[in-house]
Write an enzyme that holds these catalytic residues in place. Structure first.
Site, PDB file in Angstrom:
ATOM      1  N   SER A 128       0.751  -1.098  -0.170  1.00 10.65           N
ATOM      2  CA  SER A 128       0.001   0.145  -0.243  1.00 10.65           C
ATOM      3  C   SER A 128       0.760   1.449   0.185  1.00 10.65           C
ATOM      4  O   SER A 128       2.137   1.511   0.530  1.00 10.65           O
ATOM      5  CB  SER A 128      -0.784   0.198   1.047  1.00 10.65           C
ATOM      6  OG  SER A 128      -1.323   0.892   1.610  1.00 10.65           O
TER       7      SER A 128
ATOM      8  N   TYR B 270      -2.630   0.295  11.221  1.00  9.26           N
ATOM      9  CA  TYR B 270      -2.989  -0.232   9.450  1.00  9.26           C
ATOM     10  C   TYR B 270      -1.524   0.111   8.516  1.00  9.26           C
ATOM     11  O   TYR B 270      -0.893  -0.390   8.002  1.00  9.26           O
ATOM     12  CB  TYR B 270      -4.129   0.565   8.675  1.00  9.26           C
ATOM     13  CG  TYR B 270      -4.205   0.731   7.577  1.00  9.26           C
ATOM     14  CD1 TYR B 270      -4.648  -0.682   6.949  1.00  9.26           C
ATOM     15  CD2 TYR B 270      -3.520   1.321   5.919  1.00  9.26           C
ATOM     16  CE1 TYR B 270      -4.530  -1.513   5.309  1.00  9.26           C
ATOM     17  CE2 TYR B 270      -3.486   0.653   5.328  1.00  9.26           C
ATOM     18  CZ  TYR B 270      -4.244  -0.504   4.406  1.00  9.26           C
ATOM     19  OH  TYR B 270      -3.869  -1.396   2.837  1.00  9.26           O
TER      20      TYR B 270
HETATM   21  N1  LIG Z   1      -8.835  -0.266  -1.272  1.00  4.41           N
HETATM   22  C1  LIG Z   1      -7.492   0.274  -1.019  1.00  4.41           C
HETATM   23  O1  LIG Z   1      -8.189   1.616  -1.486  1.00  4.41           O
HETATM   24  C2  LIG Z   1      -6.663   0.181  -0.972  1.00  4.41           C
HETATM   25  C3  LIG Z   1      -5.805   0.788  -1.349  1.00  4.41           C
HETATM   26  C4  LIG Z   1      -4.301   0.018  -0.921  1.00  4.41           C
HETATM   27  C5  LIG Z   1      -4.162  -1.517  -0.208  1.00  4.41           C
HETATM   28  N2  LIG Z   1      -4.974  -2.168  -0.433  1.00  4.41           N
HETATM   29  C6  LIG Z   1      -4.766  -3.486   0.303  1.00  4.41           C
HETATM   30  O2  LIG Z   1      -5.981  -4.074  -0.468  1.00  4.41           O
HETATM   31  C7  LIG Z   1      -5.934  -5.432  -0.538  1.00  4.41           C
HETATM   32  C8  LIG Z   1      -7.263  -6.280  -1.101  1.00  4.41           C
HETATM   33  O3  LIG Z   1      -8.490  -4.970  -0.492  1.00  4.41           O
HETATM   34  P1  LIG Z   1      -9.008  -4.085  -1.076  1.00  4.41           P
HETATM   35  O4  LIG Z   1      -9.296  -2.995  -0.769  1.00  4.41           O
HETATM   36  O5  LIG Z   1      -9.400  -5.056  -2.616  1.00  4.41           O
HETATM   37  O6  LIG Z   1     -10.739  -4.627  -0.116  1.00  4.41           O
HETATM   38  P2  LIG Z   1     -11.276  -5.926   0.200  1.00  4.41           P
HETATM   39  O7  LIG Z   1     -12.448  -5.762   1.302  1.00  4.41           O
HETATM   40  O8  LIG Z   1     -12.886  -5.801  -1.396  1.00  4.41           O
HETATM   41  O9  LIG Z   1     -10.979  -7.179  -0.719  1.00  4.41           O
HETATM   42  C9  LIG Z   1      -9.974  -8.037   0.460  1.00  4.41           C
HETATM   43  C10 LIG Z   1     -11.206  -9.015   0.593  1.00  4.41           C
HETATM   44  O10 LIG Z   1     -10.212  -9.995   1.546  1.00  4.41           O
HETATM   45  C11 LIG Z   1     -11.582 -10.875   1.932  1.00  4.41           C
HETATM   46  N3  LIG Z   1     -10.580 -10.724   3.743  1.00  4.41           N
HETATM   47  C12 LIG Z   1     -10.719 -10.478   4.719  1.00  4.41           C
HETATM   48  N4  LIG Z   1     -10.729 -11.069   6.176  1.00  4.41           N
HETATM   49  C13 LIG Z   1     -10.570 -12.329   5.441  1.00  4.41           C
HETATM   50  C14 LIG Z   1      -9.988 -13.225   5.795  1.00  4.41           C
HETATM   51  N5  LIG Z   1      -9.933 -13.239   7.743  1.00  4.41           N
HETATM   52  N6  LIG Z   1      -9.485 -14.490   5.412  1.00  4.41           N
HETATM   53  C15 LIG Z   1      -9.606 -14.691   4.211  1.00  4.41           C
HETATM   54  N7  LIG Z   1     -10.069 -13.791   3.402  1.00  4.41           N
HETATM   55  C16 LIG Z   1     -10.437 -12.252   4.144  1.00  4.41           C
HETATM   56  C17 LIG Z   1     -12.151  -9.757   1.747  1.00  4.41           C
HETATM   57  O11 LIG Z   1     -13.686 -11.008   1.751  1.00  4.41           O
HETATM   58  C18 LIG Z   1     -12.543  -9.135   1.082  1.00  4.41           C
HETATM   59  O12 LIG Z   1     -12.493 -10.648   0.064  1.00  4.41           O
HETATM   60  C19 LIG Z   1      -5.652  -5.483   1.125  1.00  4.41           C
HETATM   61  O13 LIG Z   1      -4.473  -6.087   1.541  1.00  4.41           O
HETATM   62  C20 LIG Z   1      -5.483  -4.232   1.115  1.00  4.41           C
HETATM   63  O14 LIG Z   1      -5.278  -3.212   2.481  1.00  4.41           O
HETATM   64  C21 LIG Z   1      -6.757  -1.455  -0.393  1.00  4.41           C
END
Ligand SMILES: NC(=O)c1ccc[n+]([C@@H]2O[C@H](COP(=O)([O-])OP(=O)(O)OC[C@H]3O[C@@H](n4cnc5c(N)ncnc54)[C@H](O)[C@@H]3O)[C@@H](O)[C@H]2O)c1
Length: 280
Positions: free
Chosen positions: A150, A163
């Site tokens: 991130s 975070y």
């Molecule tokens: N959305 C943003 O702005 C952003 C920015 C930078 C980094 N990220 C990172 O991207 C990655 C994906 O997140 P996203 O934004 O797509 O959100 P999202 O919630 O759409 O995807 C996360 C997924 O992880 C699953 N999950 C959560 N806890 C879990 C567990 N204990 N076991 C198995 N699955 C689990 C959720 O059901 C979901 O499908 C994360 O690591 C997040 O930190 C997101």
């Protein structure tokens, strides 16, 4: 590109944690389009069913419900992946939680303890346990791990202290495993900026039903989470290219221990839209 045609990942078998929504789902769909066979692994059965419907019955997709905090679940996912597709080339460690930028001064000690345990269990332990479950198969294929990092792996204010610490920890984990698993397994990261996804917060703060999408709707124009350099609208599919690059031996074979930042320019101009280019 249709599934199975020649893409950058033809013949590649990948396992994507958090593959049922957001960025993980976009990576699953992109990998399929690039010719890979993919296991989408996640905790939410409905999300995985929807993904299955979206890609259709012919896609080289296996969906597995499991928790990234469980070694047993992850080991079973790796075993089922190799039983189904014959091998494992790429682990995408991606499932995560956000803290909705809850600051230290706005957390009671009890909330802080529970928030830390919940977020680190998914964002850090979840990555480490997935790597532990997969490394033997990755050694066998000379495969690789790609971790979702991130802007918060490098900069402040993309989260609160919990975070940000978790994503800095994931950066360190990526580097340490790149050292430990070299030269047989490459380990890299993709440091994403803000995306419109379903990203949730910790249940300890009552934020497990709120998604980051709401923050985009509320953000003032001068503090949007990651400004697109072009008209991408922060759609997670626009962040998937580096994953394809890093998963491909042909395209990034000598690369390990590094993170590609894909943050809409956040690293050079912060969250502000106050940049000269806006007037061009
Ligand atoms: N959305 C943003 O702005 C952003 C920015 C930078 C980094 N990220 C990172 O991207 C990655 C994906 O997140 P996203 O934004 O797509 O959100 P999202 O919630 O759409 O995807 C996360 C997924 O992880 C699953 N999950 C959560 N806890 C879990 C567990 N204990 N076991 C198995 N699955 C689990 C959720 O059901 C979901 O499908 C994360 O690591 C997040 O930190 C997101």
């Amino acid at each position: 590109m249709s599934a199975g045609s020649s893409g950058w990942l033809t013949g590649n078998v990948a396992l994507v944690t958090g593959g049922g929504s957001g960025l993980g789902r976009a990576v699953v769909q992109r990998f399929l389009a690039e010719g890979a066979s993919v296991t989408a692994y996640g905790i939410d059965t409905d999300q995985l069913s929807t993904l299955r419907e979206q890609v259709g019955p012919d896609a080289q997709l296996l969906t597995i419900v499991g928790d990234v905090r469980s070694s047993a679940d992850l080991e079973q996912a790796v075993a089922r992946t190799t039983e189904t597709f014959g091998r494992l080339d790429t682990l995408v460690a991606n499932a995560g939680l956000w803290d909705f930028q809850r600051g230290l001064t706005r957390l009671t000690p009890q909330e802080l303890e529970a928030t830390f345990d919940e977020i680190f269990a998914v964002n850090v332990k979840g990555y480490l346990l997935a790597a532990a479950a997969a490394w033997r198969e990755l050694v066998a294929t000379r495969g690789s791990i790609v971790m979702t990092l991130s802007n918060a792996s490098f900069y402040v204010n993309g989260g609160g202290p919990v975070y940000t610490a978790s994503k800095h920890a994931a950066l360190g984990l990526m580097r340490e495993l790149a050292f430990e698993l070299a030269p047989k397994v490459r380990v890299n990261g993709v440091a994403c900026g803000g995306m419109r996804t379903d990203l949730r917060g910790p249940g300890a703060l009552g934020l497990d039903q709120r998604s980051i999408e709401a923050s985009f709707a509320k953000a003032s124009p001068d503090r949007r989470p990651a400004l697109p350099l072009h008209d991408s609208s922060n759609d997670p599919k626009d962040f998937t290219g580096p994953y394809v690059l890093l998963a491909s031996r042909e395209q990034s074979g000598p690369m390990t221990g590094h993170a590609i930042s894909i943050d809409g320019g956040m690293g050079v101009r912060g969250f502000s839209s106050d940049a000269g280019g806006d007037d061009l």
